[in-house]
Design a protein around this motif. Sequence first.
Motif, PDB file in Angstrom:
ATOM      1  N   GLY A  98      14.096   6.163  30.392  1.00  0.00           N
ATOM      2  CA  GLY A  98      13.646   6.378  29.023  1.00  0.00           C
ATOM      3  C   GLY A  98      13.812   5.125  28.178  1.00  0.00           C
ATOM      4  N   ILE A  99      14.971   4.476  28.310  1.00  0.00           N
ATOM      5  CA  ILE A  99      15.221   3.268  27.522  1.00  0.00           C
ATOM      6  C   ILE A  99      14.232   2.170  27.908  1.00  0.00           C
ATOM      7  CG2 ILE A  99      16.881   1.413  27.122  1.00  0.00           C
ATOM      8  CD1 ILE A  99      19.091   3.489  27.340  1.00  0.00           C
ATOM      9  N   ILE A 101      11.257   2.520  29.194  1.00  0.00           N
ATOM     10  CA  ILE A 101       9.925   2.871  28.681  1.00  0.00           C
ATOM     11  C   ILE A 101       9.846   2.552  27.200  1.00  0.00           C
ATOM     12  CG2 ILE A 101       8.376   4.795  28.155  1.00  0.00           C
ATOM     13  CD1 ILE A 101       9.301   6.105  30.749  1.00  0.00           C
ATOM     14  N   PHE A 102      10.896   2.939  26.466  1.00  0.00           N
ATOM     15  CA  PHE A 102      10.900   2.674  25.023  1.00  0.00           C
ATOM     16  C   PHE A 102      10.774   1.178  24.750  1.00  0.00           C
ATOM     17  CE2 PHE A 102      13.168   1.656  21.102  1.00  0.00           C
ATOM     18  CZ  PHE A 102      12.468   2.433  20.199  1.00  0.00           C
ATOM     19  N   ARG A 113      14.004  -6.509  20.360  1.00  0.00           N
ATOM     20  CA  ARG A 113      15.120  -7.404  20.670  1.00  0.00           C
ATOM     21  C   ARG A 113      16.472  -6.836  20.234  1.00  0.00           C
ATOM     22  NH1 ARG A 113      16.811 -12.255  22.344  1.00  0.00           N
ATOM     23  NH2 ARG A 113      18.022 -13.473  20.859  1.00  0.00           N
ATOM     24  N   VAL A 115      17.417  -3.725  19.834  1.00  0.00           N
ATOM     25  CA  VAL A 115      17.795  -2.581  20.681  1.00  0.00           C
ATOM     26  C   VAL A 115      18.197  -3.069  22.064  1.00  0.00           C
ATOM     27  CG1 VAL A 115      16.950  -0.493  21.806  1.00  0.00           C
ATOM     28  CG2 VAL A 115      16.387  -0.925  19.420  1.00  0.00           C
ATOM     29  N   ILE A 119      21.923  -2.470  23.729  1.00  0.00           N
ATOM     30  CA  ILE A 119      22.159  -1.808  25.012  1.00  0.00           C
ATOM     31  C   ILE A 119      22.911  -2.748  25.955  1.00  0.00           C
ATOM     32  CG2 ILE A 119      21.059  -0.781  27.039  1.00  0.00           C
ATOM     33  CD1 ILE A 119      20.635   1.014  24.755  1.00  0.00           C
ATOM     34  N   GLU A 120      22.566  -4.046  25.910  1.00  0.00           N
ATOM     35  CA  GLU A 120      23.264  -4.990  26.771  1.00  0.00           C
ATOM     36  C   GLU A 120      24.722  -5.160  26.350  1.00  0.00           C
ATOM     37  OE1 GLU A 120      20.895  -8.508  26.751  1.00  0.00           O
ATOM     38  OE2 GLU A 120      19.233  -7.418  27.651  1.00  0.00           O
ATOM     39  N   ARG A 193      13.763  -2.461  32.837  1.00  0.00           N
ATOM     40  CA  ARG A 193      12.958  -3.105  31.803  1.00  0.00           C
ATOM     41  C   ARG A 193      12.321  -4.389  32.337  1.00  0.00           C
ATOM     42  NH1 ARG A 193      16.531  -6.000  27.726  1.00  0.00           N
ATOM     43  NH2 ARG A 193      16.644  -7.274  29.594  1.00  0.00           N
ATOM     44  N   ASP A 194      13.131  -5.186  33.048  1.00  0.00           N
ATOM     45  CA  ASP A 194      12.597  -6.448  33.570  1.00  0.00           C
ATOM     46  C   ASP A 194      11.452  -6.226  34.555  1.00  0.00           C
ATOM     47  OD1 ASP A 194      14.381  -7.697  31.995  1.00  0.00           O
ATOM     48  OD2 ASP A 194      15.733  -8.361  33.587  1.00  0.00           O
ATOM     49  N   ILE A 218       2.218   5.168  32.438  1.00  0.00           N
ATOM     50  CA  ILE A 218       3.584   4.837  32.841  1.00  0.00           C
ATOM     51  C   ILE A 218       3.909   5.456  34.196  1.00  0.00           C
ATOM     52  CG2 ILE A 218       6.027   5.216  32.301  1.00  0.00           C
ATOM     53  CD1 ILE A 218       5.178   5.122  29.317  1.00  0.00           C
ATOM     54  N   LEU A 236      22.226  -1.225  42.264  1.00  0.00           N
ATOM     55  CA  LEU A 236      23.164  -2.119  41.591  1.00  0.00           C
ATOM     56  C   LEU A 236      24.095  -1.313  40.689  1.00  0.00           C
ATOM     57  CD1 LEU A 236      22.880  -5.071  42.215  1.00  0.00           C
ATOM     58  CD2 LEU A 236      21.847  -5.415  39.980  1.00  0.00           C
ATOM     59  N   ARG A 308      20.494  -6.026  46.499  1.00  0.00           N
ATOM     60  CA  ARG A 308      20.100  -7.423  46.359  1.00  0.00           C
ATOM     61  C   ARG A 308      18.924  -7.742  47.256  1.00  0.00           C
ATOM     62  NH1 ARG A 308      21.534  -9.419  41.655  1.00  0.00           N
ATOM     63  NH2 ARG A 308      23.663  -8.820  41.204  1.00  0.00           N
TER      64      ARG A 308
ATOM     65  N   LEU B  17      11.076  12.008  24.633  1.00  0.00           N
ATOM     66  CA  LEU B  17      12.303  11.964  25.424  1.00  0.00           C
ATOM     67  C   LEU B  17      12.782  10.530  25.622  1.00  0.00           C
ATOM     68  CD1 LEU B  17      11.805  14.699  28.170  1.00  0.00           C
ATOM     69  CD2 LEU B  17      13.470  14.650  26.312  1.00  0.00           C
ATOM     70  N   SER B  18      11.859   9.596  25.788  1.00  0.00           N
ATOM     71  CA  SER B  18      12.292   8.214  26.004  1.00  0.00           C
ATOM     72  C   SER B  18      12.906   7.632  24.731  1.00  0.00           C
ATOM     73  CB  SER B  18      11.146   7.354  26.531  1.00  0.00           C
ATOM     74  OG  SER B  18      10.432   6.776  25.466  1.00  0.00           O
ATOM     75  N   ALA B  21      16.309   9.073  24.704  1.00  0.00           N
ATOM     76  CA  ALA B  21      17.212   8.398  25.647  1.00  0.00           C
ATOM     77  C   ALA B  21      17.771   7.121  25.023  1.00  0.00           C
ATOM     78  CB  ALA B  21      16.467   8.074  26.939  1.00  0.00           C
ATOM     79  N   THR B  22      16.888   6.358  24.355  1.00  0.00           N
ATOM     80  CA  THR B  22      17.346   5.133  23.698  1.00  0.00           C
ATOM     81  C   THR B  22      18.365   5.463  22.615  1.00  0.00           C
ATOM     82  OG1 THR B  22      15.127   4.287  24.057  1.00  0.00           O
ATOM     83  CG2 THR B  22      16.551   3.009  22.619  1.00  0.00           C
ATOM     84  N   LEU B  26      22.245   4.134  22.312  1.00  0.00           N
ATOM     85  CA  LEU B  26      22.768   3.479  21.112  1.00  0.00           C
ATOM     86  C   LEU B  26      23.890   4.300  20.492  1.00  0.00           C
ATOM     87  CD1 LEU B  26      19.463   2.236  19.469  1.00  0.00           C
ATOM     88  CD2 LEU B  26      21.141   0.928  20.774  1.00  0.00           C
ATOM     89  N   LEU B  29      27.224   3.524  22.160  1.00  0.00           N
ATOM     90  CA  LEU B  29      27.772   2.238  21.705  1.00  0.00           C
ATOM     91  C   LEU B  29      28.384   2.412  20.323  1.00  0.00           C
ATOM     92  CD1 LEU B  29      28.092  -0.838  22.145  1.00  0.00           C
ATOM     93  CD2 LEU B  29      25.943  -1.135  20.904  1.00  0.00           C
ATOM     94  N   PHE B 106      23.015 -15.219  48.189  1.00  0.00           N
ATOM     95  CA  PHE B 106      23.154 -13.797  48.464  1.00  0.00           C
ATOM     96  C   PHE B 106      24.614 -13.360  48.348  1.00  0.00           C
ATOM     97  CE2 PHE B 106      23.585 -10.235  51.463  1.00  0.00           C
ATOM     98  CZ  PHE B 106      22.656  -9.377  50.927  1.00  0.00           C
ATOM     99  N   ARG B 270      24.602 -15.451  23.373  1.00  0.00           N
ATOM    100  CA  ARG B 270      23.177 -15.141  23.292  1.00  0.00           C
ATOM    101  C   ARG B 270      22.463 -16.046  22.302  1.00  0.00           C
ATOM    102  NH1 ARG B 270      22.311 -10.486  26.122  1.00  0.00           N
ATOM    103  NH2 ARG B 270      24.494 -10.009  26.381  1.00  0.00           N
TER     104      ARG B 270
END
Lengths: 322, 282
Positions: A98-99, A101-102, A113, A115, A119-120, A193-194, A218, A236, A308, B17-18, B21-22, B26, B29, B106, B270
């Motif tokens: 969901g995140i 996609i958003f 940016r 958001v 999240i990061e 996302r990436d 999507i 991961l 990986r 829903l997405s 989810a975001t 948030l 956090l 690796f 950053r």
Amino acid sequence: MNTAAAIDPRHAAGQRLRERVFRAATFVAALLVLTLLGGVALSLLQGAWPALAHFRLRFLTSEVWNPVTDQFGALAAVYGTLVTSLIALAIAIPVSLGIAIFLTQLAPLWLKRPVSIAIELLAAVPSIIFGIWGLFVLAPVLQRHVQPWLIDTVGPLPLVGRLFQGPPFGIGILTAGIVLAIMVVPFISAVTRDVFETVPDVLKESGYGLGATTWEVIWQVVVPYARTGMIGGIMLGLGRALGETMAVTFVIGNAHRIGSSLLAPGTTISAAIANEFTEAVGDLYTSSLVALGALLFLITFSVIAAARFMLLRLERRALSPV
Amino acid sequence: MSRRVLRKLINLAALGLSVLATAVGLFFLGAILWTLLGRGLAGMSTLLFTAMTPPPGSSGGLLNAIYGSVVMTLIAILIGGPIGMLAGTHLAEYGRDSRLSAVIRFVNDVLLSAPSIIVGLFVYQLLVLRMGHFSAIAGAVALAIIAIPVTVRTTEDMLNLVPQGMKDASTAMGAYPWRTITSVIYPAARSGIVTGLLLAVARISGETAPLLFTALNNQFWSSSLNAPMANLPVVIFQFALSPYPNWQQLAWSGALLITFSILALSIAARFAVSRLGPGGQR
């Protein structure tokens, strides 16, 4: 650098020597990274050997963990590790999707940016913070409001009901799974996302051109294209969840047994090591804990290596012309 | 017609829903930071930074723990930083295309996500058992092992961003590779490398698990690297789980301190290089 110095043979020799030294230094440092992994594996195996030689296969199949009688089996800890991680993934995968996609399809540019960074930042919060927050804030909420409801509504159901019976402890397998979910969401959503960003616009535009809705694009264009990368990201996250220590130690309850209910206290490999290692008396006890560590290393290593490998394959595909 | 409505509804529901989810991500956090502020600020005073960790029931601060954390993190980055930078240099420059480098990359990626408690066990076997006691230096080594893969990864990524033309220009002037690397490539990639180091510091300064059986903890002031040393994460761990209100308060204040330092570091990193995305942490 003046010309005279460049021609001077002594100067040239000095340059060559420095070149050799610097080159060797970088090579040795690179080799050190390699030996680090080997060293970890060897030292764990060495420390685990007494316990493995003593219990043999029983170490893997026994649920008993009794320091008093010197009986140690890893089954309860392995069970706890796997189940908490699975709960974490079950919650984190849809939320991360969901995140992602958003962030990639919906968010206006000015929101994307901030958001993303927020999240990061969740990933940067130390795990011990998740631990005390989970124990003092989340667990009481779960105990008072969520778990009684689960016990009343899901508990009486056949089959799944067994997972949600018994008293609401607040802490336990389920709580640990939820805390882990919060912790792995940033990792899975960042990777997802990436890889979503790598989907060529042409593909999406053809979807829209055929009259598909945003969701259909999507689900039927973006997700299939990004599937390998997503699975890599999920693995991961799984690797993180399996090895996570402090957050789990606070909320798992530290009971070496396999309860039929998810609400019951349990333990995980990492929580057992964190809790008991400094207090372990006797060689067999210590060695058994190291053996648990070796087991965890084996499990996480396979998961991370697989992840990986998948992401690596994806990278190669991204580099080659479409 | 109804099929079209149905598709639109599904679309709306999925997108809704997405967004939800975001919001959930948030929210957590926010909830964590809110709790830390609410509970941690109550214990903020000068005593926190000037007094030692107290016995149960009496007042005290976190000075020895803050000192220990800073010292061990610094030593760890002094060991791990150069090693990681050199290894990253090898991967990006000398051994860019070799088979061995692919393997090292690796292995480095695996180390990057390896459980930190395993590193603690490793250093325990390697140093603590041999030395016969817990020590600050063992804790620093454990943290260094966690910092190395982060630095290797960011250094390599950053060196790869330096334009090939700059390297070629240096080589054309007759410079040896080491000269090109130290005088041309490093300066060009400096802010990126610094960012990587900052991220490594952020990563290790909150680590608890690897310190549990290496540096352990120390109730008192100790500046000896050869003895157990207090550190914020382990103090938070022990104090939070204790039944004493004053210890729990200190744990919350410590948690507030450490979290906001780390968040500030991450945000600073950053801003230093906005080019470096989450790749630095993976």
